[in-house]
Design a protein around this motif. Structure first.
Motif, short mmCIF file in Angstrom:
data_model
loop_
_atom_site.label_atom_id
_atom_site.label_comp_id
_atom_site.label_asym_id
_atom_site.label_seq_id
_atom_site.Cartn_x
_atom_site.Cartn_y
_atom_site.Cartn_z
N LYS A 170 0.13 5.58 0.55
CA LYS A 170 -0.70 6.77 0.65
C LYS A 170 0.09 7.85 1.37
O LYS A 170 1.06 7.56 2.08
N ASP A 223 -4.03 7.20 -2.62
CA ASP A 223 -4.18 6.04 -1.75
C ASP A 223 -4.36 4.82 -2.64
O ASP A 223 -5.45 4.57 -3.17
N LEU A 241 -9.49 -7.81 -4.09
CA LEU A 241 -9.15 -6.62 -3.32
C LEU A 241 -9.83 -5.39 -3.89
O LEU A 241 -10.33 -4.54 -3.15
N PRO A 289 0.83 -1.21 0.00
CA PRO A 289 0.00 0.00 0.00
C PRO A 289 0.87 1.26 0.00
O PRO A 289 2.00 1.26 0.48
N LYS A 332 -13.26 -4.92 -2.70
CA LYS A 332 -13.38 -4.45 -1.33
C LYS A 332 -13.03 -2.96 -1.20
O LYS A 332 -13.34 -2.36 -0.18
N ARG A 333 -12.37 -2.42 -2.21
CA ARG A 333 -11.94 -1.01 -2.15
C ARG A 333 -12.81 -0.19 -3.12
O ARG A 333 -14.00 -0.04 -2.90
N GLY A 334 -12.26 0.30 -4.20
CA GLY A 334 -12.98 1.21 -5.08
C GLY A 334 -13.52 0.60 -6.35
O GLY A 334 -13.95 1.32 -7.25
N ASP A 377 -6.34 2.91 -7.94
CA ASP A 377 -6.76 2.33 -6.66
C ASP A 377 -5.98 1.05 -6.40
O ASP A 377 -5.10 1.01 -5.55
N VAL A 378 -6.27 -0.02 -7.14
CA VAL A 378 -5.50 -1.25 -7.07
C VAL A 378 -4.82 -1.45 -8.42
O VAL A 378 -5.44 -1.29 -9.47
#
Length: 363
Positions: free
Chosen positions: A107, A125, A174, A105, A177-179, A234-235
């Motif tokens: 950010k 992020d 993933l 990660p 679960k995020r954006g 994002d990912v």
């Protein structure tokens, strides 16, 4: 009370300074959230290589195979070639324990100046998912005719359908679960076999995850977009080499490679996963008492999440961010604090923040 057995490998250089800080804060959190750690410390690394001719014992991986997790500091030292230290310890651990997901990660944390001086630093992020056990980091190849005009070196890349599919599956999950946004790093216009293969599997996986918005960029354009417009990501999923490069870049964009964490994950939990900061052993500052422990501490956050202690992980992440925002920072991120002073501030902040997390239960 849950007890976890942690294979602890401080390694080289500043690893021996930042790992104890992270151990201490995790122990304090364990007292608060109902778990304990059995830190099984090993002296493996470059000093052992110089002394005994190998980075770790021949049965090292058998020794740590039953651990609940592996906590690594740093590997590398002057006088020991980097490929010797890497292939003598880090890569064997990743491959023996099938840690095929490298999660990094990045950010911008409050209080850390980023080289991104305008609104590009807002909403930065992201998480890069790097394929971790095959790809460009292959041992297949060799050298011929050393020292002659005809000397040559051949390095083979290895991409398997199983390997690419499973790391992309993790990245898609993933992203959900995020954006709900996943970006693939490629170079299929120049690398004629492996990268079109990577793209084809990404297309197949995208069709199975219609709820996820996807895009892909050639790696040269992608590194430019990371700098020019990082908030669009994002990912990101990438091969072993591309992921390695992108994550050092994203760490630098966040202000310092000294704060960047990573997790080497075996998602099936058949084998232990390993948690380590992205930074190296930093021999130029080792022993001066100014090493930044944040990358190691943030890696401990990832470890706590993996071990099933989400409240403790949130507690530690919050306390870590509060300390950084309070300007108790080491010189690499614009402060004057020593490693010890950051450690003391972390302990005090963890104590002060306890009431915010007791209502969320133990764990």
């Amino acid at each position: 009370m849950t007890t976890h057995k942690i294979a602890t490998l401080p390694g080289d250089g500043i690893g021996n300074e930042v790992v104890p800080v992270a151990m201490d804060v995790v122990n304090r959190l364990g007292e608060m959230h109902g778990f304990t750690m059995e830190w099984e410390i090993q002296d493996w690394g470059c000093e052992r290589y110089v002394r005994e001719g190998s980075m770790m014992p021949s049965d090292a991986l058998d020794q740590i195979a039953s651990s609940d997790a592996i906590f690594l500091g740093a590997v590398g030292a002057p006088g020991v070639p980097d490929h010797v230290s890497l292939w003598g310890m880090l890569i064997p651990i990743r491959r023996r324990f099938d840690q095929y997901v490298n999660l990094r990660p990045a950010k911008i944390l409050r209080g850390i100046p980023s080289p991104l001086k305008d609104d590009r630093a807002q909403n930065f992020d992201m998480v890069v998912i790097r394929e971790n056990v095959e790809g460009e980091y292959s041992a297949i190849g060799g050298r011929l005719y050393s020292g002659s005009d005809n000397e040559l070196a051949i390095q083979e890349n290895v991409f398997t359908r199983r390997g690419v599919t499973r790391v992309m599956a993790y990245a898609f999950e993933l992203a959900q679960k995020r954006g709900n946004h996943l970006t693939s790093a490629t170079k299929s216009n120049g690398i004629i076999h492996t990268m079109p293969f990577w793209d084809e599997i990404f297309d197949e996986m995208s069709a199975r995850h219609a709820d996820v918005t996807v895009d892909q960029y050639h790696i040269d354009a992608l590194v430019a977009m990371f700098v020019l417009d990082p908030s669009r990501f994002d990912v990101v999923v990438a091969s072993n080499l591309f992921g390695d490069i992108l994550t050092d870049l994203s760490a630098a964009m966040a202000g310092s490679i000294g704060i960047a964490p990573s997790a080497n994950i075996n998602p099936e939990r058949i084998h232990p996963s390993m948690f380590e900061p992205v930074h190296g052993s930093a021999p130029d500052i080792a022993g001066k008492g100014i090493a930044n422990p944040i990358g190691q501490v943030w890696s401990a956050v990832l470890m706590l999440e993996h071990l099933g202690h989400p409240v403790a992980a949130k507690h530690l992440m919050h306390s870590m961010e509060e300390v950084i925002a309070s300007e108790v920072r080491t010189p690499d991120i614009g402060g004057t604090a020593t490693t010890h002073e950051v450690a003391e501030a972390l302990m005090a902040q963890i104590d002060a923040d306890l009431s915010q997390f007791t209502s969320q239960g133990r764990g």
